[in-house]
Write an enzyme that holds these catalytic residues in place. Structure first.
Site, PDB file in Angstrom:
ATOM      1  N   SER A  78      38.409  49.643  43.433  1.00  0.00           N
ATOM      2  CA  SER A  78      39.342  48.736  42.747  1.00  0.00           C
ATOM      3  C   SER A  78      40.480  49.584  42.196  1.00  0.00           C
ATOM      4  O   SER A  78      40.233  50.435  41.321  1.00  0.00           O
ATOM      5  CB  SER A  78      38.657  47.985  41.608  1.00  0.00           C
ATOM      6  N   SER A  80      42.954  48.942  40.164  1.00  0.00           N
ATOM      7  CA  SER A  80      43.090  48.817  38.705  1.00  0.00           C
ATOM      8  C   SER A  80      41.804  49.248  38.010  1.00  0.00           C
ATOM      9  O   SER A  80      41.831  49.692  36.862  1.00  0.00           O
ATOM     10  CB  SER A  80      43.393  47.366  38.334  1.00  0.00           C
ATOM     11  N   THR A  83      38.856  44.617  38.448  1.00  0.00           N
ATOM     12  CA  THR A  83      38.703  43.375  39.207  1.00  0.00           C
ATOM     13  C   THR A  83      37.298  42.814  39.017  1.00  0.00           C
ATOM     14  O   THR A  83      36.302  43.504  39.284  1.00  0.00           O
ATOM     15  CB  THR A  83      39.031  43.646  40.689  1.00  0.00           C
ATOM     16  N   GLU A 214      51.840  39.004  50.652  1.00  0.00           N
ATOM     17  CA  GLU A 214      52.117  39.534  49.319  1.00  0.00           C
ATOM     18  C   GLU A 214      53.517  40.139  49.189  1.00  0.00           C
ATOM     19  O   GLU A 214      54.155  39.990  48.159  1.00  0.00           O
ATOM     20  CB  GLU A 214      51.059  40.568  48.926  1.00  0.00           C
ATOM     21  N   HIS A 230      37.055  31.120  71.987  1.00  0.00           N
ATOM     22  CA  HIS A 230      35.945  30.166  72.024  1.00  0.00           C
ATOM     23  C   HIS A 230      36.196  28.974  71.107  1.00  0.00           C
ATOM     24  O   HIS A 230      35.293  28.176  70.883  1.00  0.00           O
ATOM     25  CB  HIS A 230      34.652  30.882  71.655  1.00  0.00           C
ATOM     26  N   LYS A 325      44.595  35.562  37.667  1.00  0.00           N
ATOM     27  CA  LYS A 325      43.766  36.519  36.905  1.00  0.00           C
ATOM     28  C   LYS A 325      43.863  36.235  35.397  1.00  0.00           C
ATOM     29  O   LYS A 325      42.871  36.289  34.689  1.00  0.00           O
ATOM     30  CB  LYS A 325      44.179  37.962  37.219  1.00  0.00           C
TER      31      LYS A 325
END
Ligand code: F6R
Length: 329
Positions: A78, A80, A83, A214, A230, A325
């Site tokens: 992570s 940061s 998370t 993003e 498929h 968040k």
């Protein structure tokens, strides 16, 4: 973001010279992470595949039930370090007595790793997580190597850095810029749909989609050949007036793809061309898996910046992610 994109070769070189320290040996690895961190787990599955090691990525809450019995090495990633999904995996893994390794800039993940005496590999801070791919995927690659779960990654990271530097060119004047300008022109205002081949192509397609989402705030989706042969190829027939106008497919080809996958790319384009837009194809360069993957990913970075520039959008902020968040906190 432009600077960060141009910094990818340096990030990969940083990882090539990283000493991961003491890492527990493992023949089964579970990488946990979300978004721009979680993609490192997808990269790891490719590298472990070279060594015949079982490695999978978990993008969500909690420890998968199989991990309770199979007892993989957990690699928690992570950027940061904060998370919540990844922290919940770590908590359950620690409670189950699994061995773990943490990769972050710091945050709660670093604290939890210290509390459980897990190795913590600190990557440089100050970037958006998705812009730290070289640090994160590179560190995870070195962790797998140190665990004996992947072959030596130093040479592949160095090759990937050279391939990325060549494609980006000084100040984004290299081949990736020209290619992305053509792709942006071909895509126009259409939704991007990225097709990759099984394995490397699928990881690349996923990263293309998320970089377009993003950085360019662009609607983008991905799928993989042969699986889409498929099901999805049947789904272009009903509203072709809409899908031909509004959806543009970019195919990612890898020199290492199986010949039958290559043939399927060609046949797929022939079969669906009347009902959906076909924008173009990008081919990988380099020798190692890592270099071939990175060669595709730098074009995604360049295209995401190009699309953002054309719309006057700042690639850096991701307000809807931050808002979500904040709302959950
Ligand atoms: C933002 C980005 C996101 C984050 C994700 C998880 O640039 O890429 O997808 O990576 O929200 O956060 P971290 O990486 O801090 O665990």
């Amino acid at each position: 973001m432009r600077e960060a994109v141009l910094g990818l070769p340096d990030q990969l070189r940083w990882a090539a010279s990283l000493d991961p320290g003491e890492i527990p040996a493992a023949d089964t690895v579970l990488v946990a992470g979300m978004g721009g961190s979680g993609i490192s787990g997808d990269v790891a599955t490719l590298l472990a595949g070279e060594a015949g090691t079982f490695c999978t990525v978990h993008k969500g809450y909690g420890l998968p039930a199989w991990a309770q019995t199979q007892r993989p090495l957990l690699v928690a990633v992570s950027y940061s370090g904060n998370t919540e999904e990844t922290l919940s995996v770590v908590e359950e893994a620690a409670a189950a007595g699994l061995e773990g390794v943490a990769v972050s800039t710091g945050g709660r993940l670093a604290e939890v790793a210290a509390a459980h005496q897990w190795p913590h590999l600190q990557v440089p801070a100050g970037l958006q997580p998705r812009a730290a791919l070289g640090y994160l995927a590179g560190t995870v690659a070195r962790v797998l190597e140190a665990a004996g779960a992947a072959p030596a990654q130093g040479p592949a990271l160095t090759e990937a850095a050279a391939v990325a530097a060549e494609l980006l060119g000084p100040d984004l004047t290299g081949p990736a810029a020209g290619l992305s300008a053509d792709l942006a022109e071909g895509l126009g205002d259409r939704i991007a749909l990225i097709y990759g081949g099984q394995g490397l192509g699928a990881v690349a397609a996923q990263r293309w989609k998320t970089q377009l989402n993003e950085n360019a705030k662009w609607p983008a989706f991905w799928n993989v050949i042969p699986e889409l042969n498929h099901n999805e190829i049947v789904g272009w027939g009903a509203i072709p007036q809409l899908t031909r106008r509004d959806v543009g497919i970019i195919s990612l080809r890898d020199r290492g793809e199986p010949a039958r996958v290559g043939r399927r790319f060609e046949l797929t384009a022939e079969i669906i061309a009347a009902d959906v837009g076909i924008v173009g194809e990008v081919s990988s360069q380099g020798q190692s898996i890592l270099a071939r993957l990175i060669s595709l990913l730098v074009v995604a970075d360049a295209l995401s910046l190009e699309l953002a520039a054309r719309k006057g959008i700042d690639p850096l902020p991701v307000e809807p992610i931050d808002k979500l968040k904040r709302s959950l906190a």
